[in-house]
Write a protein that holds these residues in place. Structure first.
Motif, mmCIF file in Angstrom:
data_model
loop_
_atom_site.group_PDB
_atom_site.id
_atom_site.type_symbol
_atom_site.label_atom_id
_atom_site.label_comp_id
_atom_site.label_asym_id
_atom_site.label_seq_id
_atom_site.Cartn_x
_atom_site.Cartn_y
_atom_site.Cartn_z
ATOM 1 N N SER A 16 -14.511 18.139 26.345
ATOM 2 C CA SER A 16 -14.791 19.639 27.152
ATOM 3 C C SER A 16 -13.814 20.576 26.818
ATOM 4 C CB SER A 16 -15.004 19.436 28.455
ATOM 5 O OG SER A 16 -15.307 20.601 29.172
ATOM 6 N N PRO A 17 -14.161 21.747 26.418
ATOM 7 C CA PRO A 17 -13.074 22.828 26.371
ATOM 8 C C PRO A 17 -12.522 23.199 27.567
ATOM 9 C CG PRO A 17 -15.306 23.861 26.104
ATOM 10 C CD PRO A 17 -15.396 22.294 26.168
ATOM 11 N N MET A 18 -12.983 23.045 28.810
ATOM 12 C CA MET A 18 -12.553 23.179 30.443
ATOM 13 C C MET A 18 -11.240 22.678 30.607
ATOM 14 S SD MET A 18 -16.341 23.477 32.140
ATOM 15 C CE MET A 18 -16.988 21.948 31.466
ATOM 16 N N LYS A 19 -10.447 23.394 30.903
ATOM 17 C CA LYS A 19 -9.145 23.126 31.411
ATOM 18 C C LYS A 19 -8.610 23.477 32.745
ATOM 19 C CE LYS A 19 -7.291 22.877 26.545
ATOM 20 N NZ LYS A 19 -6.494 23.273 25.383
ATOM 21 N N THR A 20 -9.206 24.456 33.115
ATOM 22 C CA THR A 20 -8.874 24.928 34.525
ATOM 23 C C THR A 20 -10.189 25.280 35.586
ATOM 24 O OG1 THR A 20 -9.191 27.515 34.070
ATOM 25 C CG2 THR A 20 -7.039 26.295 33.356
ATOM 26 N N LEU A 21 -9.909 25.452 36.667
ATOM 27 C CA LEU A 21 -11.021 25.740 37.621
ATOM 28 C C LEU A 21 -11.677 26.893 37.185
ATOM 29 C CD1 LEU A 21 -9.393 24.936 41.083
ATOM 30 C CD2 LEU A 21 -10.831 23.433 39.734
ATOM 31 N N GLU A 22 -11.019 27.754 36.824
ATOM 32 C CA GLU A 22 -11.572 29.148 36.401
ATOM 33 C C GLU A 22 -12.937 28.919 35.415
ATOM 34 O OE1 GLU A 22 -8.460 30.008 39.066
ATOM 35 O OE2 GLU A 22 -8.427 28.606 37.138
ATOM 36 N N ASP A 23 -12.429 27.912 34.340
ATOM 37 C CA ASP A 23 -13.323 27.572 33.327
ATOM 38 C C ASP A 23 -14.745 27.133 33.788
ATOM 39 O OD1 ASP A 23 -11.577 28.260 31.364
ATOM 40 O OD2 ASP A 23 -10.487 26.377 31.241
ATOM 41 N N LEU A 24 -14.640 26.884 35.028
ATOM 42 C CA LEU A 24 -16.005 26.063 35.421
ATOM 43 C C LEU A 24 -16.834 27.227 36.173
ATOM 44 C CD1 LEU A 24 -14.503 23.198 37.427
ATOM 45 C CD2 LEU A 24 -15.897 23.163 35.301
ATOM 46 N N GLU A 25 -16.590 28.438 35.808
ATOM 47 C CA GLU A 25 -17.494 29.673 36.522
ATOM 48 C C GLU A 25 -18.931 29.469 35.776
ATOM 49 O OE1 GLU A 25 -18.731 33.118 38.320
ATOM 50 O OE2 GLU A 25 -16.484 32.182 38.504
ATOM 51 N N GLY A 26 -19.832 29.539 36.725
ATOM 52 C CA GLY A 26 -21.227 29.315 36.385
ATOM 53 C C GLY A 26 -21.836 28.086 35.930
ATOM 54 N N ARG A 69 -7.513 10.343 46.181
ATOM 55 C CA ARG A 69 -7.520 11.746 45.525
ATOM 56 C C ARG A 69 -9.030 12.246 45.222
ATOM 57 N NH1 ARG A 69 -4.627 12.961 41.117
ATOM 58 N NH2 ARG A 69 -5.149 10.766 40.294
ATOM 59 N N TRP A 70 -9.315 13.348 45.829
ATOM 60 C CA TRP A 70 -10.740 13.886 45.057
ATOM 61 C C TRP A 70 -10.044 15.015 44.171
ATOM 62 C CZ3 TRP A 70 -15.660 12.895 46.384
ATOM 63 C CH2 TRP A 70 -15.953 12.122 47.398
ATOM 64 N N VAL A 71 -10.901 14.537 42.913
ATOM 65 C CA VAL A 71 -10.250 15.307 41.694
ATOM 66 C C VAL A 71 -11.561 15.835 41.167
ATOM 67 C CG1 VAL A 71 -8.200 13.904 41.106
ATOM 68 C CG2 VAL A 71 -10.399 13.397 40.411
ATOM 69 N N VAL A 72 -11.453 17.114 40.607
ATOM 70 C CA VAL A 72 -12.388 17.669 39.415
ATOM 71 C C VAL A 72 -12.178 17.200 38.049
ATOM 72 C CG1 VAL A 72 -13.179 19.868 38.379
ATOM 73 C CG2 VAL A 72 -12.089 19.748 40.626
ATOM 74 N N ASP A 89 -21.611 19.510 34.558
ATOM 75 C CA ASP A 89 -20.617 19.947 33.491
ATOM 76 C C ASP A 89 -19.244 19.331 34.053
ATOM 77 O OD1 ASP A 89 -22.104 21.867 31.859
ATOM 78 O OD2 ASP A 89 -22.640 22.879 34.035
ATOM 79 N N ALA A 90 -19.298 19.043 35.393
ATOM 80 C CA ALA A 90 -18.010 18.656 35.948
ATOM 81 C C ALA A 90 -18.430 17.738 37.179
ATOM 82 C CB ALA A 90 -17.052 19.679 36.318
ATOM 83 N N ILE A 91 -17.413 16.885 37.615
ATOM 84 C CA ILE A 91 -17.646 16.193 38.752
ATOM 85 C C ILE A 91 -16.413 16.402 39.708
ATOM 86 C CG2 ILE A 91 -19.221 14.496 37.898
ATOM 87 C CD1 ILE A 91 -16.689 12.638 38.117
ATOM 88 N N VAL A 92 -16.666 16.299 41.082
ATOM 89 C CA VAL A 92 -15.500 16.108 42.027
ATOM 90 C C VAL A 92 -15.735 14.647 42.855
ATOM 91 C CG1 VAL A 92 -14.620 16.843 44.289
ATOM 92 C CG2 VAL A 92 -15.425 18.593 42.740
ATOM 93 N N GLU A 93 -14.779 13.966 42.364
ATOM 94 C CA GLU A 93 -14.967 12.441 42.716
ATOM 95 C C GLU A 93 -13.598 12.207 43.283
ATOM 96 O OE1 GLU A 93 -17.228 10.515 43.514
ATOM 97 O OE2 GLU A 93 -16.937 8.764 42.149
ATOM 98 N N ILE A 94 -13.838 10.893 44.068
ATOM 99 C CA ILE A 94 -12.520 10.176 44.599
ATOM 100 C C ILE A 94 -12.082 9.307 43.712
ATOM 101 C CG2 ILE A 94 -13.883 8.454 46.062
ATOM 102 C CD1 ILE A 94 -11.932 9.184 48.341
ATOM 103 N N HIS A 143 -8.038 18.981 37.943
ATOM 104 C CA HIS A 143 -7.193 19.678 39.125
ATOM 105 C C HIS A 143 -7.366 18.429 40.250
ATOM 106 C CE1 HIS A 143 -5.823 23.159 41.246
ATOM 107 N NE2 HIS A 143 -6.752 22.696 42.521
ATOM 108 N N GLU A 144 -6.618 18.704 41.278
ATOM 109 C CA GLU A 144 -6.649 17.512 42.350
ATOM 110 C C GLU A 144 -7.229 18.453 43.305
ATOM 111 O OE1 GLU A 144 -3.764 15.567 45.486
ATOM 112 O OE2 GLU A 144 -3.456 14.969 43.427
ATOM 113 N N VAL A 145 -8.251 18.230 44.304
ATOM 114 C CA VAL A 145 -8.876 19.085 45.400
ATOM 115 C C VAL A 145 -8.304 18.623 46.478
ATOM 116 C CG1 VAL A 145 -11.076 19.458 46.334
ATOM 117 C CG2 VAL A 145 -11.236 19.057 43.873
ATOM 118 N N MET A 146 -8.151 17.296 46.855
ATOM 119 C CA MET A 146 -7.485 17.056 47.811
ATOM 120 C C MET A 146 -7.102 15.516 48.210
ATOM 121 S SD MET A 146 -10.457 16.308 50.760
ATOM 122 C CE MET A 146 -9.716 16.307 52.112
ATOM 123 N N GLU A 147 -5.937 15.230 49.057
ATOM 124 C CA GLU A 147 -5.573 13.982 48.963
ATOM 125 C C GLU A 147 -6.077 13.259 50.380
ATOM 126 O OE1 GLU A 147 -1.239 12.622 50.084
ATOM 127 O OE2 GLU A 147 -1.369 12.382 47.812
#
Length: 291
Positions: free
Chosen positions: A107-117, A98-101, A158-163, A179-183
């Motif tokens: 970190s206080p970030m809990k959702t994708l929307e929290d990653l704005e900017g 899985r590729w995940v965020v 601030d975040a990564i998208v990693e397998i 968050h899971e981006v893709m399988e």
């Protein structure tokens, strides 16, 4: 030369698992030193090592007729290739990755929307950009040359998208998945022009058939036992099977030989139950291919 299939073997983390799968399927691939052109015991195939990240590009262009790579890298490059088979195997396990965020645990970030900017580090740059653009979330995506998990620790992202397969490396770096981006799992792909050449298509289909058969066999084992006539009904009732178990009378005896195929996840609990119900001489054996 039109009949010779140019086959791409993924170099890197998937390499050993791929070579082992081909071995169980009937092809021995031998890599000598730093050569990018391994030997294979099939005169109709020429092998070439190619990074999984680049495989779909080379297959689409026709440099390679067919190859194995992840669904993720096909999606990254939006490659126009023919997907021949879906092959669920990886460097660690027999399940999709899985590729995940992921973000830091604190970190206080809990959702994708929290990653704005925010800044995101990943090897899957183009797909990640499209992923966030589709959700209208403005992020700064930077390419990572490796050790992606450390980018957050070092303050470079601030975040990564990693397998990940087990999330153990992510947890080891004090990160958490939000968050899971893709399988993704391995795909056997073919160049569309090569797919239309009968000899090459036949060889690709043969490879797909036997690789899939070897993967099915990984999940199964055969068991064989002797059972007295008085116990046969009870023992057979315990047996899961692809079809019905094979039962044969033993010579000049009121005993039977019983043979069947079962899931590897069931056999450790099944064998004690079979013994309890009167089965003897139980043999468990591995399988190479199941068609």
């Amino acid at each position: 030369m039109e009949k010779i299939l140019k086959l791409g073997i993924p170099k890197g983390s998937l390499q050993n698992a791929t070579i082992d799968l081909f071995k169980r399927s009937g092809w021995k691939i031998n890599i000598e030193g730093r050569s990018y052109f391994p030997d294979i015991n099939d005169d109709s195939i020429e092998c070439a090592l190619c990074r999984a990240q680049e495989m779909s590009i080379n297959v689409e262009s026709g440099v390679i007729d067919a190859g194995l790579t992840g669904l993720d890298w096909i999606a990254e490059h939006e490659s126009d290739v023919h997907v021949v088979a879906d092959l669920v195997y990886s460097k660690v396990s027999a399940r999709p990755a899985r590729w995940v965020v992921a973000v830091a645990n604190e970190s206080p970030m809990k959702t994708l929307e929290d990653l704005e900017g925010k800044t995101i580090s990943t090897e899957l740059v183009k797909f990640t950009r499209r992923f966030f653009e589709d959700r209208k979330i403005d992020v700064n995506v930077k390419f990572s040359w490796g050790a992606t998990e450390a980018k957050i620790v070092s303050g470079l992202a601030d975040a990564i998208v990693e397998i990940t397969e087990t999330e153990s490396t992510i947890r080891a770096h004090n990160l958490r998945v939000i968050h899971e981006v893709m399988e993704t799992n391995t795909q056997l792909i073919a160049n569309k022009a090569a797919w239309e050449i009968p000899a090459k298509r036949e060889k690709i289909e043969q490879i797909a058939l036997l690789l899939q058969a070897a993967l099915v066999a990984d999940q199964l084992v055969g068991i064989k036992m002797n059972v007295p006539e008085t116990k046969i009904a009870k023992v057979v009732s315990l047996l899961p099977s692809l079809n019905a178990p094979t039962i044969a009378s033993l010579y000049q005896s009121d005993w039977y030989s019983v043979e069947t195929i079962v899931d590897t996840g069931l056999v450790r609990d099944l064998i004690p139950r079979l013994l309890k119900e009167g089965a003897e001489g139980i043999i468990e054996y591995s399988l190479n291919k199941v068609l």
